[in-house]
Enzyme design. Structure first.
Site, PDB file in Angstrom:
ATOM      1  N   TYR A 250     -32.782  53.432  34.955  1.00  5.05           N
ATOM      2  CA  TYR A 250     -32.021  53.450  33.695  1.00  5.05           C
ATOM      3  C   TYR A 250     -30.693  54.178  33.897  1.00  5.05           C
ATOM      4  O   TYR A 250     -29.627  53.678  33.504  1.00  5.05           O
ATOM      5  CB  TYR A 250     -32.867  54.145  32.629  1.00  5.05           C
ATOM      6  CG  TYR A 250     -32.220  54.276  31.264  1.00  5.05           C
ATOM      7  CD1 TYR A 250     -32.055  53.178  30.436  1.00  5.05           C
ATOM      8  CD2 TYR A 250     -31.810  55.526  30.789  1.00  5.05           C
ATOM      9  CE1 TYR A 250     -31.486  53.304  29.168  1.00  5.05           C
ATOM     10  CE2 TYR A 250     -31.245  55.669  29.528  1.00  5.05           C
ATOM     11  CZ  TYR A 250     -31.086  54.550  28.721  1.00  5.05           C
ATOM     12  OH  TYR A 250     -30.523  54.685  27.473  1.00  5.05           O
TER      13      TYR A 250
ATOM     14  N   SER B 251     -25.651  57.043  28.400  1.00  2.00           N
ATOM     15  CA  SER B 251     -26.725  57.913  27.902  1.00  2.00           C
ATOM     16  C   SER B 251     -26.569  59.301  28.495  1.00  2.00           C
ATOM     17  O   SER B 251     -26.169  59.450  29.660  1.00  2.00           O
ATOM     18  CB  SER B 251     -28.103  57.362  28.304  1.00  2.00           C
ATOM     19  OG  SER B 251     -29.107  58.306  27.981  1.00  2.00           O
TER      20      SER B 251
HETATM   21  P1  NAP Z   1     -33.738  50.017  20.254  1.00  2.29           P
HETATM   22  O1  NAP Z   1     -34.087  50.676  18.980  1.00  2.29           O
HETATM   23  O2  NAP Z   1     -34.809  49.677  21.229  1.00  2.29           O
HETATM   24  O3  NAP Z   1     -32.880  48.712  19.924  1.00  2.29           O
HETATM   25  C1  NAP Z   1     -32.405  47.935  20.975  1.00  2.29           C
HETATM   26  C2  NAP Z   1     -31.638  46.770  20.434  1.00  2.29           C
HETATM   27  O4  NAP Z   1     -31.166  46.008  21.552  1.00  2.29           O
HETATM   28  C3  NAP Z   1     -32.474  45.844  19.589  1.00  2.29           C
HETATM   29  O5  NAP Z   1     -31.725  45.418  18.476  1.00  2.29           O
HETATM   30  C4  NAP Z   1     -32.748  44.655  20.515  1.00  2.29           C
HETATM   31  O6  NAP Z   1     -32.827  43.443  19.799  1.00  2.29           O
HETATM   32  C5  NAP Z   1     -31.495  44.651  21.348  1.00  2.29           C
HETATM   33  N1  NAP Z   1     -31.651  43.963  22.631  1.00  2.29           N
HETATM   34  C6  NAP Z   1     -32.527  44.214  23.619  1.00  2.29           C
HETATM   35  N2  NAP Z   1     -32.357  43.346  24.624  1.00  2.29           N
HETATM   36  C7  NAP Z   1     -31.347  42.525  24.250  1.00  2.29           C
HETATM   37  C8  NAP Z   1     -30.696  41.431  24.860  1.00  2.29           C
HETATM   38  N3  NAP Z   1     -31.071  40.976  26.066  1.00  2.29           N
HETATM   39  N4  NAP Z   1     -29.694  40.809  24.202  1.00  2.29           N
HETATM   40  C9  NAP Z   1     -29.310  41.235  22.960  1.00  2.29           C
HETATM   41  N5  NAP Z   1     -29.891  42.276  22.347  1.00  2.29           N
HETATM   42  C10 NAP Z   1     -30.902  42.910  22.979  1.00  2.29           C
HETATM   43  O7  NAP Z   1     -32.690  50.914  21.087  1.00  2.29           O
HETATM   44  P2  NAP Z   1     -31.659  52.057  20.607  1.00  2.29           P
HETATM   45  O8  NAP Z   1     -32.312  53.367  20.771  1.00  2.29           O
HETATM   46  O9  NAP Z   1     -31.062  51.708  19.314  1.00  2.29           O
HETATM   47  O10 NAP Z   1     -30.579  51.953  21.792  1.00  2.29           O
HETATM   48  C11 NAP Z   1     -29.303  51.398  21.617  1.00  2.29           C
HETATM   49  C12 NAP Z   1     -28.440  51.815  22.807  1.00  2.29           C
HETATM   50  O11 NAP Z   1     -28.346  53.233  22.883  1.00  2.29           O
HETATM   51  C13 NAP Z   1     -28.985  51.369  24.189  1.00  2.29           C
HETATM   52  O12 NAP Z   1     -27.921  50.943  25.004  1.00  2.29           O
HETATM   53  C14 NAP Z   1     -29.592  52.637  24.746  1.00  2.29           C
HETATM   54  O13 NAP Z   1     -29.629  52.633  26.165  1.00  2.29           O
HETATM   55  C15 NAP Z   1     -28.651  53.671  24.179  1.00  2.29           C
HETATM   56  N6  NAP Z   1     -29.206  55.024  24.101  1.00  2.29           N
HETATM   57  C16 NAP Z   1     -30.271  55.260  23.278  1.00  2.29           C
HETATM   58  C17 NAP Z   1     -30.795  56.573  23.230  1.00  2.29           C
HETATM   59  C18 NAP Z   1     -31.999  56.901  22.376  1.00  2.29           C
HETATM   60  O14 NAP Z   1     -32.522  58.011  22.525  1.00  2.29           O
HETATM   61  N7  NAP Z   1     -32.468  56.032  21.485  1.00  2.29           N
HETATM   62  C19 NAP Z   1     -30.210  57.585  23.984  1.00  2.29           C
HETATM   63  C20 NAP Z   1     -29.125  57.275  24.799  1.00  2.29           C
HETATM   64  C21 NAP Z   1     -28.616  56.005  24.844  1.00  2.29           C
HETATM   65  P3  NAP Z   1     -34.085  42.446  19.893  1.00  2.29           P
HETATM   66  O15 NAP Z   1     -35.275  43.175  19.383  1.00  2.29           O
HETATM   67  O16 NAP Z   1     -33.684  41.294  19.066  1.00  2.29           O
HETATM   68  O17 NAP Z   1     -34.211  42.115  21.366  1.00  2.29           O
END
Ligand code: NAP
Length: 247
Positions: free
Chosen positions: A155, A142
């Site tokens: 985080y 991130s």
């Molecule tokens: P999100 O919308 O909250 O989606 C998270 C996903 O992870 C969901 O599909 C969830 O599925 C799954 N998940 C959570 N715990 C899990 C587990 N124990 N095993 C398997 N799946 C699991 O998050 P996002 O924003 O798309 O983030 C995706 C990645 O990008 C993450 O690694 C995050 O740290 C990174 N990131 C995001 C941002 C941002 O601004 N959004 C910025 C930088 C980095 P379930 O609902 O089925 O649990």
């Protein structure tokens, strides 16, 4: 990418929604057979898979908590049985809850490390033995790691660990023709970023990059698709920030 004459297989962890779902759609469009992994959102995962199949792609949904080694082993086994050996692994699953370090509970610390770090570790360890030659691994860091904002200590610590895995694992796979890179997104409009923030806070983040908007899941999906594809074959052990110029 390998030259074998088979449909390439991609596992996307945490693909039931957010960036992972956009990625699953993009990789399916690029011709991959896609595994939509989820932990607790079966309806979303199954709906996504139904949509991909309706569009002519091969796709399956597999429930596996990435923080559990047995679940991850099963995830690879089911993938191999139903689609074949893995060519692309995207370690997208992750969680974020911002809290000052001093107020962070043991439970929140454990959950964040279990999913973001142990989850990535579990899939990498499994991938080492099981991935096809010529494969691609993309981890998720991130841009917050570069910003050092209050509330992000735990985080960011998990994402620093993911970056360390990325750089060492790329070298440990010497001779296998498998690349290991990480993408480090800036703020992306998903529930992970949006939940718990006021409109004003969201606008503040949106104005931070010189491109003056929040990222969308597809902005990251296209970067990962590039890293997973033939054109990025010489990129290995790198952390790629995709954030509109934020940092
Ligand atoms: P999100 O919308 O909250 O989606 C998270 C996903 O992870 C969901 O599909 C969830 O599925 C799954 N998940 C959570 N715990 C899990 C587990 N124990 N095993 C398997 N799946 C699991 O998050 P996002 O924003 O798309 O983030 C995706 C990645 O990008 C993450 O690694 C995050 O740290 C990174 N990131 C995001 C941002 C941002 O601004 N959004 C910025 C930088 C980095 P379930 O609902 O089925 O649990």
């Amino acid at each position: 990418m390998n030259t074998l004459n088979h449909t390439r297989v991609a596992i996307v962890t945490g693909a039931s929604r957010g960036i992972g779902a956009a990625l699953a759609r993009r990789l399916a469009r690029d011709g991959f057979a896609v595994v939509v992994n989820y932990a607790s959102s079966p309806a979303e995962a199954e709906a996504l898979v139904a949509g991909l199949q309706a569009a002519g792609a091969q796709a399956i949904a597999v429930k596996a908590d990435v923080s559990e080694a047995d679940d991850v082993r099963r995830l690879f086994e089911i993938t191999e049985q139903q689609l074949g050996k893995v060519d692309v692994l995207v370690n997208n699953a992750g969680v974020l809850k911002t809290t000052p370090l001093a107020d962070t509970s043991d439970a929140l610390y454990d959950q964040t490390f279990d999913i973001n770090v142990r989850g990535t570790f579990n899939t990498l360890r499994e991938a080492a033995a099981r991935m096809n030659e010529g494969g691609r691994i993309v981890n998720f860091s991130s841009t917050t790691l570069a910003l050092n904002m209050p509330g992000y200590a735990v985080y960011n610590a998990t994402k620093a660990a993911v970056e360390a895995f990325t750089q060492v694992f790329a070298k440990e796979l010497r001779g296998r023709n498998i690349t290991v890179n990480a993408v480090a997104p800036g703020p992306i409009a998903t529930s992970l970023f949006l939940d718990g923030k006021t409109d004003e806070q969201i606008q503040t983040f949106a104005k931070m990059p010189p491109l003056q908007r929040l990222g969308q899941p597809d902005d990251i999906a296209s970067v990962v698709a590039w890293l997973a594809g033939a054109d990025a074959g010489w990129v290995n052990g790198q952390i790629l920030r995709a954030n509109g110029g934020l940092a």
